[in-house]
Design a protein around this motif. Structure first.
Motif: not given
Length: 107
Positions: A9-13, A18-24, A81-84
């Protein structure tokens, strides 16, 4: 607390910012597709005067997108979704984009 689960579950900066906001952004564009379409249509019809003529459509689009960007439920959905996808990539070494491209051609 399960240490393997917390590591997963740890997320890098870059993932959080960047990556999750892109999906959003991609999901918000779909959720606001009617506003995107109205703004696009206005711009095409207005040419160089779009800055003046499309203010209302632009404001409605920005309001819709901002509403979704600030939605904690949408963030959580995109994070999961990103973690999956990340977990699948770690297992297979193949990105989701590449998996989608490898559709069999023979029937």
């Amino acid at each position: 607390m399960d240490s393997a689960k917390s590591e997963d579950q740890f997320l890098r900066h870059v993932e959080k910012d960047v990556l999750i906001p892109k999906i959003m952004r991609e999901k918000a564009r779909v959720l606001c597709s009617d506003k995107v379409e109205a703004f696009t249509k206005c711009c095409k019809e207005s040419g160089l005067l779009m800055v003046v003529k499309c203010r209302n459509e632009n404001a409605a689009l920005k309001e819709c997108l901002t509403l979704h960007y600030k939605d904690p439920a949408l963030y959580e959905e995109c994070k999961q979704e990103y973690l999956k996808e990340r977990e699948e990539f770690q297992k297979t070494g193949i990105s989701s984009k590449k998996r989608q491209e490898k559709v069999p051609n023979s029937i």
